[in-house]
Enzyme design. Structure first.
Site, short mmCIF file in Angstrom:
data_model
loop_
_atom_site.label_atom_id
_atom_site.label_comp_id
_atom_site.label_asym_id
_atom_site.label_seq_id
_atom_site.Cartn_x
_atom_site.Cartn_y
_atom_site.Cartn_z
N GLY A 11 0.83 -1.21 0.00
CA GLY A 11 0.00 0.00 0.00
C GLY A 11 0.86 1.25 0.00
O GLY A 11 1.92 1.29 0.61
N SER A 22 15.58 10.37 -1.68
CA SER A 22 16.74 10.28 -0.81
C SER A 22 17.68 9.14 -1.24
O SER A 22 18.90 9.31 -1.29
CB SER A 22 16.29 10.06 0.64
OG SER A 22 17.39 9.92 1.50
N ARG A 72 0.25 -5.67 -6.65
CA ARG A 72 0.24 -6.98 -6.02
C ARG A 72 1.01 -7.95 -6.91
O ARG A 72 0.98 -7.84 -8.13
CB ARG A 72 -1.19 -7.47 -5.82
CG ARG A 72 -1.99 -6.64 -4.82
CD ARG A 72 -3.37 -7.24 -4.60
NE ARG A 72 -4.16 -6.46 -3.67
CZ ARG A 72 -4.08 -6.57 -2.36
NH1 ARG A 72 -3.26 -7.46 -1.82
NH2 ARG A 72 -4.84 -5.82 -1.57
N ASP A 103 4.93 -4.61 5.97
CA ASP A 103 5.30 -5.95 6.40
C ASP A 103 5.45 -6.92 5.24
O ASP A 103 6.43 -7.67 5.16
CB ASP A 103 4.24 -6.48 7.38
CG ASP A 103 4.58 -7.86 7.91
OD1 ASP A 103 5.43 -7.95 8.81
OD2 ASP A 103 3.99 -8.84 7.42
N GLY A 104 4.49 -6.92 4.31
CA GLY A 104 4.58 -7.83 3.17
C GLY A 104 5.79 -7.56 2.31
O GLY A 104 6.44 -8.49 1.80
N THR A 125 4.34 2.69 5.89
CA THR A 125 2.97 2.24 6.02
C THR A 125 2.25 3.13 7.01
O THR A 125 2.81 3.45 8.07
CB THR A 125 2.87 0.78 6.49
OG1 THR A 125 1.53 0.49 6.92
CG2 THR A 125 3.81 0.48 7.65
N ASP A 127 -0.06 2.37 8.89
CA ASP A 127 -0.47 1.62 10.09
C ASP A 127 0.56 1.68 11.21
O ASP A 127 0.25 1.33 12.35
CB ASP A 127 -0.73 0.15 9.73
CG ASP A 127 -1.96 -0.03 8.87
OD1 ASP A 127 -2.82 0.87 8.85
OD2 ASP A 127 -2.08 -1.08 8.20
N ASP A 129 3.04 -0.29 11.84
CA ASP A 129 3.04 -1.61 12.46
C ASP A 129 4.27 -2.45 12.11
O ASP A 129 4.20 -3.69 12.13
CB ASP A 129 1.78 -2.38 12.05
CG ASP A 129 1.66 -2.60 10.56
OD1 ASP A 129 2.44 -1.98 9.79
OD2 ASP A 129 0.78 -3.37 10.14
N ARG A 171 -5.79 -2.70 10.24
CA ARG A 171 -6.37 -4.05 10.29
C ARG A 171 -5.87 -4.84 11.49
O ARG A 171 -6.65 -5.48 12.18
CB ARG A 171 -6.04 -4.80 9.00
CG ARG A 171 -6.69 -6.17 8.89
CD ARG A 171 -6.40 -6.84 7.55
NE ARG A 171 -4.98 -7.11 7.37
CZ ARG A 171 -4.20 -6.47 6.51
NH1 ARG A 171 -4.71 -5.52 5.73
NH2 ARG A 171 -2.92 -6.76 6.39
N GLY A 185 -9.60 14.03 20.73
CA GLY A 185 -10.49 14.16 21.88
C GLY A 185 -11.68 13.22 21.85
O GLY A 185 -12.76 13.57 22.34
N ILE A 250 -8.85 7.75 1.77
CA ILE A 250 -8.43 9.16 1.89
C ILE A 250 -7.27 9.28 2.87
O ILE A 250 -6.45 10.21 2.77
CB ILE A 250 -9.63 10.04 2.35
CG1 ILE A 250 -9.28 11.52 2.21
CG2 ILE A 250 -10.02 9.72 3.79
CD1 ILE A 250 -10.44 12.44 2.49
N ARG A 252 -4.65 7.46 3.02
CA ARG A 252 -3.36 7.07 2.44
C ARG A 252 -2.80 8.10 1.47
O ARG A 252 -1.64 8.01 1.08
CB ARG A 252 -3.50 5.72 1.72
CG ARG A 252 -3.76 4.57 2.66
CD ARG A 252 -2.98 3.32 2.31
NE ARG A 252 -3.14 2.87 0.95
CZ ARG A 252 -3.50 1.64 0.62
NH1 ARG A 252 -3.81 0.77 1.57
NH2 ARG A 252 -3.58 1.27 -0.64
#
Length: 319
Positions: A11, A22, A72, A103-104, A125, A127, A129, A171, A185, A250, A252
């Site tokens: 993603g 860079s 993909r 991760d993938g 990413t 996320d 994560d 996810r 908040g 939106i 991403r």
């Protein structure tokens, strides 16, 4: 090392272009040749590889998405597909690859390392994560996008005296929901890392109503449950009527924040340095506000825990 390549996979995340820029400019500064691989691992298999110059990455630092594009690639998950990629790598004289993604993408890099292709991975990413780093490229921009959406939805929630459920990406990781909920908040924040308690959510809504508050914001990580399902649960269990906003993709897109541009620049440059130092399996990240590199295997063997003290703080401040 004389020639490296750079690709983006998975993603898209704001700041990927800054990282590409860079990598290319740091490599050329150090006297290396650098190639861009288009369409991720699929492009590596298909040989969509072009020599890059300084001007190839001009005027991209401010752009969202990735100029190298992403795709993909089920074929890369096969041994035959990976062997095709290796043949293209050798054909183009590439001696190391910088892989920018989540991760993938890191797992794909790990497969190349097993085939004796040196890789340096840059975490990108929204996320946030990737194990071993405090921040990934794209997280800060996505966070600010979500915060802006929460602020706008709150205006409507206040005007119509309603409760809103705002579903954000995440996810398997609740970082985006947690930080956005605290920064926005929110009265309730629901994360995959913590068991769902409908009673707690209902009590918070009622407690706010008892002190005269006419609206409530619930931030929900998509990995917890679908927002519409939560709305049905709240209606059924407590007769709480809510409106749902699913922010979707939106989150991403958009021009990367200053922070994402800076860390992308730092990560990209460090990835090139790691390859030049002879490191064959490197992950780039940030620890204690310093850019570091560590063995790629750590990403898969070590599981970082979400800082749930931020959730406690959010609950305290939303009384």
């Amino acid at each position: 090392m004389r020639k490296i390549a750079v690709l983006t996979s998975g993603g898209d995340a704001p700041g990927m272009n800054a990282a590409i820029r860079s990598v290319v400019r740091k490599a050329i500064f150090e006297g290396l040749e650098v190639a861009g691989v288009f369409n991720g691992y699929q492009g590596l298999i298909d040989g969509k590889i072009e020599q890059f110059q300084l001007g190839s990455v001009g005027d991209i630092i401010q752009r969202g998405g990735t100029v190298l594009r992403s795709a993909r690639c089920p074929e890369f998950m096969t041994e035959e597909g990976r062997q095709k990629a290796v043949r293209q790598i050798k054909l183009h004289g590439i001696e190391g690859i910088v892989i920018i993604g989540g991760d993938g993408s890191f797992r794909g890099a790990n497969e190349l390392v097993k085939l004796n292709i040196p890789c340096a991975c840059v975490p990108a990413t929204i996320d946030n994560d990737i194990n071993g780093t405090e921040f990934t490229i794209g997280f800060d921009t996505a966070l600010n996008t979500v915060i802006e959406a929460i602020d706008k939805i709150r205006d409507t929630a206040t005007s119509h005296e309603r409760s809103f459920i705002i579903e954000v990406m995440g996810r398997d990781a609740g970082d985006l929901a947690l930080w956005a909920g605290l920064g926005g908040g929110a009265e309730s924040i629901l994360l995959p890392e913590k068991e769902f308690d409908v009673t707690s959510v209902v009590n918070r809504i009622k407690k706010s109503a008892d002190r005269g508050k006419k609206h409530s914001i619930i931030v929900l990580a998509e990995g917890m449950m679908p927002a519409n399902e939560l709305a049905e649960v709240l209606k059924k269990e407590a007769n709480v009527d809510t409106r749902v906003s699913v922010l979707g993709h939106i989150q991403r897109g958009g021009s990367p924040s200053a922070r994402d541009r800076v860390i992308a620049s730092q990560y990209g440059a460090r990835a090139v340095e790691a390859l030049m130092e002879g490191k064959r399996s490197a992950a780039i990240g940030m620890r204690n506000h310093k850019v570091v590199d560590y063995n790629l295997e750590e990403v898969f063997t070590k599981r970082e825990k979400l800082d749930l003290s931020l959730l406690d703080l959010a609950e305290t401040l939303s009384i």
